[in-house]
Design a protein around this motif. Sequence first.
Motif, mmCIF file in Angstrom:
data_model
loop_
_atom_site.group_PDB
_atom_site.id
_atom_site.type_symbol
_atom_site.label_atom_id
_atom_site.label_comp_id
_atom_site.label_asym_id
_atom_site.label_seq_id
_atom_site.Cartn_x
_atom_site.Cartn_y
_atom_site.Cartn_z
ATOM 1 N N VAL A 75 0.757 7.674 10.297
ATOM 2 C CA VAL A 75 0.535 9.255 10.694
ATOM 3 C C VAL A 75 2.356 10.480 9.656
ATOM 4 O O VAL A 75 2.244 11.277 8.987
ATOM 5 C CB VAL A 75 -0.331 9.851 11.760
ATOM 6 C CG1 VAL A 75 0.155 11.680 11.438
ATOM 7 C CG2 VAL A 75 -1.378 9.237 12.184
ATOM 8 N N SER A 76 3.310 9.792 11.180
ATOM 9 C CA SER A 76 3.697 11.083 10.549
ATOM 10 C C SER A 76 4.261 10.615 9.015
ATOM 11 O O SER A 76 4.963 11.343 8.579
ATOM 12 C CB SER A 76 5.160 10.835 11.527
ATOM 13 O OG SER A 76 5.740 9.200 11.052
ATOM 14 N N LEU A 77 4.718 9.243 8.279
ATOM 15 C CA LEU A 77 5.182 8.949 7.011
ATOM 16 C C LEU A 77 4.060 9.719 6.144
ATOM 17 O O LEU A 77 4.793 9.714 5.435
ATOM 18 C CB LEU A 77 5.278 7.181 7.085
ATOM 19 C CG LEU A 77 6.168 6.480 7.972
ATOM 20 C CD1 LEU A 77 5.426 5.404 7.853
ATOM 21 C CD2 LEU A 77 7.573 7.209 7.029
ATOM 22 N N LEU A 78 2.617 9.412 6.551
ATOM 23 C CA LEU A 78 2.198 10.189 5.183
ATOM 24 C C LEU A 78 2.238 11.818 5.596
ATOM 25 O O LEU A 78 1.496 12.275 4.494
ATOM 26 C CB LEU A 78 0.591 9.989 5.582
ATOM 27 C CG LEU A 78 0.665 8.107 5.200
ATOM 28 C CD1 LEU A 78 -0.758 7.824 5.393
ATOM 29 C CD2 LEU A 78 1.198 8.103 3.709
ATOM 30 N N LYS A 79 3.149 12.313 6.248
ATOM 31 C CA LYS A 79 3.203 14.152 5.838
ATOM 32 C C LYS A 79 3.757 13.847 4.772
ATOM 33 O O LYS A 79 3.380 14.525 4.600
ATOM 34 C CB LYS A 79 3.650 14.269 6.795
ATOM 35 C CG LYS A 79 3.495 14.305 8.524
ATOM 36 C CD LYS A 79 4.071 15.394 9.693
ATOM 37 C CE LYS A 79 2.942 14.508 10.755
ATOM 38 N NZ LYS A 79 3.469 15.074 12.457
ATOM 39 N N ASP A 80 4.171 12.944 4.131
ATOM 40 C CA ASP A 80 5.387 13.203 3.012
ATOM 41 C C ASP A 80 4.142 12.756 1.837
ATOM 42 O O ASP A 80 4.113 11.048 1.949
ATOM 43 C CB ASP A 80 6.464 12.461 3.105
ATOM 44 C CG ASP A 80 6.903 12.513 1.189
ATOM 45 O OD1 ASP A 80 6.672 12.678 0.432
ATOM 46 O OD2 ASP A 80 8.676 12.263 1.438
ATOM 47 N N PRO A 81 3.374 12.918 0.380
ATOM 48 C CA PRO A 81 2.370 12.587 0.587
ATOM 49 C C PRO A 81 3.615 11.213 -0.868
ATOM 50 O O PRO A 81 1.662 11.459 -1.052
ATOM 51 C CB PRO A 81 2.037 13.908 -0.578
ATOM 52 C CG PRO A 81 2.772 14.789 -0.330
ATOM 53 C CD PRO A 81 3.338 14.790 0.827
ATOM 54 N N ALA A 82 4.205 11.938 -1.044
ATOM 55 C CA ALA A 82 4.791 10.789 -2.307
ATOM 56 C C ALA A 82 5.566 9.595 -1.553
ATOM 57 O O ALA A 82 5.938 8.643 -2.663
ATOM 58 C CB ALA A 82 5.967 11.517 -2.730
ATOM 59 N N HIS A 83 5.273 9.867 0.002
ATOM 60 C CA HIS A 83 6.555 8.697 0.316
ATOM 61 C C HIS A 83 6.015 7.373 -0.183
ATOM 62 O O HIS A 83 4.389 6.950 0.763
ATOM 63 C CB HIS A 83 6.141 8.393 1.767
ATOM 64 C CG HIS A 83 6.728 7.519 2.806
ATOM 65 N ND1 HIS A 83 8.541 7.873 2.716
ATOM 66 C CD2 HIS A 83 6.735 6.814 3.589
ATOM 67 C CE1 HIS A 83 8.857 6.086 3.279
ATOM 68 N NE2 HIS A 83 7.941 5.958 3.942
ATOM 69 N N MET A 84 6.618 6.179 -0.280
ATOM 70 C CA MET A 84 5.849 5.021 -0.991
ATOM 71 C C MET A 84 5.240 4.698 -1.790
ATOM 72 O O MET A 84 3.684 3.895 -1.490
ATOM 73 C CB MET A 84 5.802 4.089 0.451
ATOM 74 C CG MET A 84 7.886 4.018 1.319
ATOM 75 S SD MET A 84 8.900 2.923 0.162
ATOM 76 C CE MET A 84 9.068 1.199 0.541
ATOM 77 N N LEU A 85 4.916 5.238 -2.496
ATOM 78 C CA LEU A 85 3.331 4.907 -3.439
ATOM 79 C C LEU A 85 3.721 4.025 -4.431
ATOM 80 O O LEU A 85 4.650 3.842 -4.817
ATOM 81 C CB LEU A 85 3.476 6.703 -4.546
ATOM 82 C CG LEU A 85 3.239 7.969 -3.197
ATOM 83 C CD1 LEU A 85 3.098 9.032 -4.612
ATOM 84 C CD2 LEU A 85 1.431 7.528 -2.501
ATOM 85 N N GLU A 86 2.622 3.434 -4.341
ATOM 86 C CA GLU A 86 2.565 2.482 -5.130
ATOM 87 C C GLU A 86 3.345 2.571 -6.742
ATOM 88 O O GLU A 86 2.747 4.467 -7.317
ATOM 89 C CB GLU A 86 1.087 1.985 -5.665
ATOM 90 C CG GLU A 86 0.889 0.912 -6.670
ATOM 91 C CD GLU A 86 0.587 -0.492 -6.651
ATOM 92 O OE1 GLU A 86 1.818 -1.119 -6.426
ATOM 93 O OE2 GLU A 86 -0.745 -0.673 -4.813
ATOM 94 N N GLY A 87 3.681 2.246 -7.412
ATOM 95 C CA GLY A 87 4.243 2.687 -8.669
ATOM 96 C C GLY A 87 5.630 3.663 -9.268
ATOM 97 O O GLY A 87 5.629 3.518 -10.268
ATOM 98 N N THR A 88 6.256 4.005 -8.021
ATOM 99 C CA THR A 88 7.333 4.208 -8.022
ATOM 100 C C THR A 88 8.192 4.179 -7.944
ATOM 101 O O THR A 88 8.005 2.673 -7.084
ATOM 102 C CB THR A 88 7.028 5.665 -6.386
ATOM 103 O OG1 THR A 88 7.241 5.375 -5.079
ATOM 104 C CG2 THR A 88 6.003 6.799 -6.915
#
Length: 196
Positions: A75-88
């Motif tokens: 939950v805490s990681l996903l507060k950043d919508p760009a965190h560890m996104l596929e293809g980045t």
Amino acid sequence: MGRVAVLVMEMQRGVVGDLTKFPDLVDACSRHDVLGNAGRVLGAARRAGLPVVHCTAAFRPDRAGSHAGNCPFIVSLLKDPAHMLEGTAAMEVVPGLRDGGDLESRRYHGFSPFTGTSLDTTLRSLGVSDVVALGVSLNLGIPGLALEAVNLGYRVTVVTDAVAGIPEEYARAVMKHTVSLLATRTTAAGLVEAWK
């Protein structure tokens, strides 16, 4: 010992590299030369003809498959919508650790690399019975990897100077009181010598 594969846990730019959200973990890796030791192990493994599998973590932009609300850390990681996104770029393995012949096993949920992925099938198709684990972290990923691998019947070795966790006192306690119950422990130099 049967056929060995090396499992590299989350050695990604967004975890322990230049795009990290975990500076304390990067500092711990730096103090103990975790990336350097990992590189030496991987080089020796490849020269010995052993498979290397990068166990990576990612999120889809729509979070499908990630069980986004079942764990406080996620939950805490996903507060950043760009965190560890596929293809980045954050998804990429840290430069210098990946080779063209290496394999990858990506997951979108949880903290360990076997459940819900094809990793077990891949290893069995390669005739693997023993896995060598390195990477991060001793907080969750490495103990999870070791426990799942043991439950699936693999023999596990953890490379003590190619893993890290934070705080470091806790990481040492995990190594002593958890990992030691699941896995053989060795150093990068010990493996490099064994695989000559």
